[in-house]
Structure formats: C-alpha cells, structure tokens
Design a protein around this motif. Structure first.
Motif, PDB file in Angstrom:
ATOM      1  N   SER A  94       0.828  -1.211   0.000  1.00 51.64           N
ATOM      2  CA  SER A  94       0.000   0.000   0.000  1.00 51.64           C
ATOM      3  C   SER A  94       0.857   1.254   0.000  1.00 51.64           C
ATOM      4  CB  SER A  94      -0.942  -0.001   1.201  1.00 51.64           C
ATOM      5  OG  SER A  94      -0.219  -0.059   2.427  1.00 51.64           O
ATOM      6  N   LEU A  95       1.988   1.217   0.712  1.00 49.23           N
ATOM      7  CA  LEU A  95       2.883   2.373   0.732  1.00 49.23           C
ATOM      8  C   LEU A  95       3.510   2.596  -0.649  1.00 49.23           C
ATOM      9  CD1 LEU A  95       4.220   4.602   2.348  1.00 49.23           C
ATOM     10  CD2 LEU A  95       6.007   2.985   3.026  1.00 49.23           C
ATOM     11  N   LEU A  96       4.009   1.512  -1.255  1.00 50.53           N
ATOM     12  CA  LEU A  96       4.589   1.634  -2.597  1.00 50.53           C
ATOM     13  C   LEU A  96       3.528   2.037  -3.616  1.00 50.53           C
ATOM     14  CD1 LEU A  96       6.928  -1.512  -2.658  1.00 50.53           C
ATOM     15  CD2 LEU A  96       7.589   0.891  -2.353  1.00 50.53           C
ATOM     16  N   LEU A  98       0.791   3.722  -3.041  1.00 50.19           N
ATOM     17  CA  LEU A  98       0.399   5.110  -2.826  1.00 50.19           C
ATOM     18  C   LEU A  98       1.408   6.065  -3.456  1.00 50.19           C
ATOM     19  CD1 LEU A  98      -1.508   7.154  -1.540  1.00 50.19           C
ATOM     20  CD2 LEU A  98      -0.210   6.921   0.595  1.00 50.19           C
ATOM     21  N   LEU A  99       2.690   5.753  -3.296  1.00 50.77           N
ATOM     22  CA  LEU A  99       3.721   6.588  -3.921  1.00 50.77           C
ATOM     23  C   LEU A  99       3.581   6.565  -5.443  1.00 50.77           C
ATOM     24  CD1 LEU A  99       6.820   5.624  -1.726  1.00 50.77           C
ATOM     25  CD2 LEU A  99       5.490   7.749  -1.636  1.00 50.77           C
ATOM     26  N   ALA A 100       3.326   5.380  -6.002  1.00 50.31           N
ATOM     27  CA  ALA A 100       3.140   5.268  -7.453  1.00 50.31           C
ATOM     28  C   ALA A 100       1.905   6.033  -7.903  1.00 50.31           C
ATOM     29  CB  ALA A 100       3.026   3.798  -7.853  1.00 50.31           C
ATOM     30  N   ILE A 102       0.583   8.656  -6.492  1.00 49.01           N
ATOM     31  CA  ILE A 102       0.867  10.094  -6.429  1.00 49.01           C
ATOM     32  C   ILE A 102       1.651  10.536  -7.661  1.00 49.01           C
ATOM     33  CG2 ILE A 102       2.161  11.856  -5.159  1.00 49.01           C
ATOM     34  CD1 ILE A 102       1.435  10.340  -2.590  1.00 49.01           C
ATOM     35  N   VAL A 103       2.628   9.713  -8.057  1.00 50.00           N
ATOM     36  CA  VAL A 103       3.399  10.029  -9.267  1.00 50.00           C
ATOM     37  C   VAL A 103       2.478  10.066 -10.483  1.00 50.00           C
ATOM     38  CG1 VAL A 103       5.195   9.186 -10.838  1.00 50.00           C
ATOM     39  CG2 VAL A 103       5.567   9.115  -8.363  1.00 50.00           C
ATOM     40  N   ALA A 214      -5.678   6.418  -5.046  1.00 48.20           N
ATOM     41  CA  ALA A 214      -4.838   6.901  -3.942  1.00 48.20           C
ATOM     42  C   ALA A 214      -5.618   6.898  -2.632  1.00 48.20           C
ATOM     43  CB  ALA A 214      -4.325   8.302  -4.257  1.00 48.20           C
ATOM     44  N   ILE A 218      -4.713   4.738   0.692  1.00 38.81           N
ATOM     45  CA  ILE A 218      -4.561   5.333   2.022  1.00 38.81           C
ATOM     46  C   ILE A 218      -5.354   4.522   3.048  1.00 38.81           C
ATOM     47  CG2 ILE A 218      -5.142   7.343   3.438  1.00 38.81           C
ATOM     48  CD1 ILE A 218      -4.498   9.085   1.000  1.00 38.81           C
TER      49      ILE A 218
END
Length: 238
Positions: A94-96, A98-100, A102-103, A214, A218
């Motif tokens: 989920s962290l990876l 979420l970063l993807a 956002i990009v 996203a 979260i």
C-alpha cells in the motif's frame, strides 16, 4: 471475510481460479495492448494501450488483484499467520502503491495542463495540440474497453459462483463496483465530447481514477498499520 470463514470444502476452486485468471487478463489488456489477445492488429504491429484512462484503470484492478491474492493466501496459511503476513505485505504494497499513485496523479495533471495550455494558445499552440492529440484512437480504445468490461463482468460472475458469501465482503464488492463504474466512465468520456477534445477528457478520467485509487490505498495503508500493531501486541501478550 477470510477464506477460513468460507471453508475450503465449500469453495468451488475452478470458478475461483477462473476469476483470478480473468482479472489477470483485465490487467494485461489495460497495461499492454489489444494486440496481446490477437485482436485485429497487423502482423508485427503492437499498438500501445490508447490514452491514459485505460492504463490508469489498472490502479483499481491491481487493488482487486491484491484482494483476490489475499483470499487465496487464506487457503494456504492458518488464520493467525495469515493476519500477520497480510498486515506486513499490505503495509509495504500500500505504501509503494500510494507513492506510485501520487506520481501518476502528477503525470496526468501535467499532461492535462499541457494539453489545455496548447489548445488555448491560438494559433500555433492549437496546431501543435491538434497534431499530437487531436486524433484520439477511439476505435482501438472502444475494442480495448469492451474486452476489459467483458472480462470484469466474467470475473464478478465467477467469483460469485465460487462462493456466494463473497458478496458479504463489502470492501470487495465496493471495489469491484468502483472498477466497473470507472471503466464505464472512461468509455463515456471517449464517446461524449467532440473528437479533438477526447484526449483531454481521457486525461481527466485518468486523473480522477488515480485520485480514487490513492484514497483507497490510504485506507489500505491505515488498515495494514492497524493490523501490524495488533499483531505486535498479540506477540507481546503471548
């Protein structure tokens, strides 16, 4: 709802496997091209997936794939072990993710700003916009979306046939409904505006999908953090 709650003896394995395969095909079509399935592409020509919207649908469908993988994990691991593994894996993914996401949001936003800026910069900007994005491949997009929708509907049917209690998993049902709805929205955005504006509408759809993805990531991240904390507490108590 875990697989243990359903019961392996009551789960129709062939339908569950078919649902997983169909979801894999959905993501394959979204991220690859219609040529992957051999649909009306000239020899040696592999057209990319048209536009942003179809590819961004994979954000939601990868979340669906994670949910299905979590269910499959419940067939193999005991409930206590599954909870700990799911919490840690969910936290990392989920962290990876979420970063993807956002990009991808910033990529879609940048493309949208560029398109609108060029379109309004009469005359040379408009000419540049029309040269690059004025002719959206609507036919290829229509074929791709038709395949995606067909596979998604078949996935839902197979999952219900595997066991009706999957319908009690509200998160899964809502996510599947959001994925189907997003597919319909992208198809609508490809057919509603005038031809030269379809590329802009497509990017808007992709941006909305990325934002929804996203938000879901979260929620998944928060749930995973809570699961990890609960697992740590149980280990200390034990």
């Amino acid at each position: 709802m875990s697989m243990q709650a359903i019961g392996l003896d009551r789960l129709r394995i062939p339908f569950f496997v078919a649902a997983a395969v169909l979801l894999f095909l959905v993501i394959l079509v979204e991220l690859a091209s219609i040529a992957v399935l051999g649909t009306a592409a000239p020899a040696g020509f592999d057209p990319p997936t048209p536009g942003f919207g179809i590819r961004y649908l994979a954000i939601l469908d990868l979340l669906l794939a994670y949910a299905v993988a979590t269910m499959a994990l419940g067939l193999i691991l005991p409930r206590g072990v599954q909870g700990r593994v799911q919490g840690i894996v969910g936290l990392i993914l989920s962290l990876l993710g979420l970063l993807a996401a956002i990009v991808l949001i910033f990529l879609a936003l940048g493309a949208l700003i560029l398109m609108v800026t060029l379109l309004l910069a009469v005359p040379f900007g408009t000419i540049a916009y029309l040269a690059v994005w004025g002719d959206f491949p609507e036919s290829a997009a229509r074929i791709t979306l038709s395949l995606v929708m067909l596979f998604k509907l078949a996935f839902c049917v197979c999952l219900v046939l595997a066991h009706q209690r999957f319908l009690q998993n509200k998160g899964l049902v809502i996510l599947a409904a959001v994925s189907l709805g997003a597919t319909w929205v992208v198809a609508f955005l490809h057919s509603f505006p005038p031809g030269f504006l379809v590329s802009i509408a497509d990017v808007i759809g992709a941006l909305v999908i990325a934002i929804v993805g996203a938000i879901w990531l979260i929620l998944l991240l928060i749930g995973s953090i809570l699961a990890v904390v609960a697992s740590l507490r149980s280990v200390r108590v034990g």
